[in-house]
Design an enzyme around this catalytic site. Structure first.
Site, PDB file in Angstrom:
ATOM      1  N   TRP A   1      -0.376 -49.355  13.717  1.00 25.74           N
ATOM      2  CA  TRP A   1       0.925 -50.006  13.875  1.00 25.74           C
ATOM      3  C   TRP A   1       1.895 -49.646  12.758  1.00 25.74           C
ATOM      4  O   TRP A   1       3.028 -49.224  13.001  1.00 25.74           O
ATOM      5  CB  TRP A   1       0.717 -51.522  13.934  1.00 25.74           C
ATOM      6  CG  TRP A   1       1.988 -52.321  14.042  1.00 25.74           C
ATOM      7  CD1 TRP A   1       2.665 -52.647  15.176  1.00 25.74           C
ATOM      8  CD2 TRP A   1       2.718 -52.906  12.955  1.00 25.74           C
ATOM      9  NE1 TRP A   1       3.772 -53.401  14.873  1.00 25.74           N
ATOM     10  CE2 TRP A   1       3.826 -53.572  13.510  1.00 25.74           C
ATOM     11  CE3 TRP A   1       2.557 -52.920  11.577  1.00 25.74           C
ATOM     12  CZ2 TRP A   1       4.758 -54.256  12.731  1.00 25.74           C
ATOM     13  CZ3 TRP A   1       3.476 -53.610  10.794  1.00 25.74           C
ATOM     14  CH2 TRP A   1       4.567 -54.262  11.368  1.00 25.74           C
ATOM     15  N   ASP A   2       1.473 -49.838  11.497  1.00 27.09           N
ATOM     16  CA  ASP A   2       2.408 -49.603  10.399  1.00 27.09           C
ATOM     17  C   ASP A   2       2.716 -48.122  10.217  1.00 27.09           C
ATOM     18  O   ASP A   2       3.831 -47.759   9.838  1.00 27.09           O
ATOM     19  CB  ASP A   2       1.906 -50.222   9.091  1.00 27.09           C
ATOM     20  CG  ASP A   2       0.435 -49.991   8.845  1.00 27.09           C
ATOM     21  OD1 ASP A   2      -0.222 -49.325   9.666  1.00 27.09           O
ATOM     22  OD2 ASP A   2      -0.070 -50.477   7.822  1.00 27.09           O
TER      23      ASP A   2
END
Length: 611
Positions: A189-190
């Site tokens: 995600w990041d």
């Protein structure tokens, strides 16, 4: 309730952190209080489907201190999913998070938050790989991390050094702009946030941090290989291929690949030997071989139709014949038989058949092919052992490379070893599939959970369960198993008949019974041998095995047998390439549409079979 003046929201993603979460929250509050005005910040504990006492501790902390909020989820959302939900519910215009183990020294928190709060950056991230601070990374963590970051930089065009450090901040504007574009909800995600931010033109500040590993982290097979690796490839496709591909370009590229496939055949063979071989062959019989071989393709489509029918999908034989043509053409161009994956794309794009079912049906087909040619080769070998033991001894000597030149000897020995190993594996695979189809034990989930304890486990386990379940469904139906097996025998008999016509094209005077026996044995062993990835076009190991067997069992020189093998293989490849090019034009294949699974443009919906 949070106070209206909240400017900064810090999220602590927590999963089973009962032993540390209270101390982490108190340390975070103390650190924020040292550089932010009272009432201007909040700390949100985003506990993600915890199975310990973390929810109760977080609820108590929130009740005791109005600066603390508790975000609860009964089910696992994944690390990214939990952050998304917490940030959406947050009050601040500056959003930050860091790992609850406090591996990153908290003295860097002010720089992280002020980089964004001041407006100097839209996103900020700590880095363990920028010189300036200390990051004590053992090899088992450092090497995979460097490899991952190198892949992200090389494939996705990122300029950052460290994408995985759990110490990041976002402006509200940047988060809301990017969050709906980010598809991953787990560990990638990041990284995806950072990559998309750079592509969008947001300012990203990366600064060195002091970082000390906490806990017993390990390289996780499911997360790191299936999860992170597949997400890098997904983004690469989206950024670098998808914008430039459509149906028209997909068709053009497909036809060009067909031409390349034909050209590659002349890279891996001796052109002079090919010209000499063709010069000695009767073109009418060679053409007849091509026509005979062409008749096997509708049978391949029929067999694939029967396999899919067992999995719940009814499709036309002609459509599936085209799909088989396209994937086999891909195998001539792409090493390691990776072209098989194209068929899963085609049936997904044109008929909405799930990828798991597409790959499972391919696996079933491959098992049938390997089992069939193993049985054919084994049957001939058993007959020779019973009726011509001296011939078997001669074959053993040839397999050992006796009487052959150095390069020929090496190729023949490799072919024999590979063919033997593949035959054993094929039989073992059938036994395992049939046995597992009659077992109630979920071995798939056991293996996946043994390999990983990450949040990706459930997702990957469900995918593999569907894949294995589809294979077992075919194996569990005895009549379908026999019917598909019979079709496989006919397909490979036609393959052998093609080779026999090429034999006759060279004017060889050999008894028909001997020619049939040798043909079945040579073609079967040759095809078993070429299963192992080799050069595109599959030229080389097939010819070596074929020529060695023919020259041993028949009064034919190794050179002449090699010429027959070359012509036989080229005839089959030409038919495959021509059929693949025609099928790509007919089906108007776009690999982009297939990968994205754009159901809006499907030419027909999948029709599950009613029981």
């Amino acid at each position: 309730m949070t106070e209206p003046g909240v400017e900064v929201s810090v999220v602590l993603p927590a999963y089973n952190e009962a032993d540390t979460i209270e101390e982490t929250v108190r340390t975070t509050l103390e650190t924020l209080d040292a550089f932010l005005p009272a009432g201007s910040y909040e700390v949100i504990v985003a506990e993600d489907g915890c199975e310990d006492e973390t929810p109760e501790i977080a609820a108590r902390l929130a009740a005791e201190d109005d600066r603390v909020r508790h975000f609860h989820s009964d089910e696992r959302l994944g690390r990214g999913g939990a952050l998304n939900a917490a940030f959406r519910a947050a009050e601040g215009e500056t959003l930050a998070y860091f790992d609850t183990d406090l591996a990153t020294d908290m003295r860097h928190l002010e720089q992280l938050i002020e980089s964004v709060r001041s407006g100097d950056a839209d996103l900020a991230t700590g880095s363990r790989w920028i010189p300036g601070e200390h990051a004590d990374r053992p090899a088992k963590r450092g090497i995979p991390s460097r490899g991952f970051n190198l892949a992200v930089r090389g494939l996705l065009g990122s300029e950052l050094r460290d994408h995985q450090c759990g110490f990041k901040a976002f402006s509200r504007e940047a988060f809301e702009t990017l969050v709906d574009e980010v598809e991953d909800e787990h560990w990638f995600w990041d990284t995806e946030m950072l990559v998309r931010a750079q592509r969008r033109g947001f300012t990203v500040e990366e600064f060195p941090v002091e970082w000390t590993p906490k806990g017993d982290s390990k390289v996780d097979l499911v997360r790191d290989v299936f999860g992170m690796g597949s997400q890098i490839l997904r983004c690469f496709w989206e950024f670098n291929v998808s914008p430039y591909a459509n149906r028209r370009t997909g068709t053009v590229v497909g036809v060009l690949l067909s031409v390349v496939a034909f050209a590659l055949m002349f890279v891996y063979i001796d052109v002079g030997a090919f010209v000499d071989a063709v010069g000695d062959a009767d073109p009418a019989l060679v053409a007849a071989g091509a026509v005979v071989y062409l008749t096997s393709w509708p049978l391949r489509g029929l067999r694939y139709r029967d396999i899919l029918a067992e999995l719940g999908y009814r499709e036309s034989t002609w459509f599936l014949t085209g799909a088989v043509f396209i994937s086999q053409t891909g195998n001539l161009v792409i090493p390691a038989r990776a072209g098989d994956a194209i068929r899963a794309y085609v049936v997904k794009a044109r008929r909405g058949i799930p990828y798991t079912t597409g790959f499972a049906s391919l696996t079933v087909e491959r098992v049938y092919d390997l089992l069939t040619i193993t049985v054919l080769a084994g049957g001939v070998l058993v007959a020779l052992t019973a009726f011509a033991p001296d011939t078997v001894a001669e074959l053993a000597a040839t397999a050992a490379g006796e009487g052959l030149a150095g390069q020929e000897s090496q190729a023949v020995q490799q072919a024999v070893v590979v063919a033997s190993a593949v035959g054993v594996i094929a039989v073992a695979a059938v036994v395992a599939i049939v046995w597992s189809a009659r077992s109630d034990t979920n071995y798939v989930r056991r293996v996946v959970e043994w390999a990983s304890d990450d949040s990706y486990t459930e997702l990957v386990a469900s995918v593999f369960e569907q894949f294995v379940g589809d294979i077992q469904r075919v194996a569990a139906d005895g009549r379908a198993f026999a019917r598909i097996g019979a079709t496989s025998i006919v397909i490979w008999t036609i393959d052998v008949a093609t080779a026999l016509l090429v034999f006759l094209a060279f004017g060889l005077d050999v008894a028909l019974v001997s020619l049939l026996a040798v043909g079945f044995f040579a073609v079967s062993v040759g095809n078993l041998a070429k299963v192992i990835p080799g050069p595109p076009g599959g030229i080389g190991i097939y010819e070596a095995a074929f020529a060695a067997i023919v020259s041993t069992l028949l009064p034919v020189s190794f050179g002449l047998a090699l010429g027959v093998a070359i012509v036989d293989h080229i005839v089959k490849n030409v038919v495959t390439v021509a059929g693949g090019a025609a099928s790509m034009t007919w089906l108007n294949v776009s690999l982009t549409e297939a990968v994205e699974g754009d159901e809006a443009d499907l030419s027909a919906d999948a029709a599950p079979v009613e029981e």
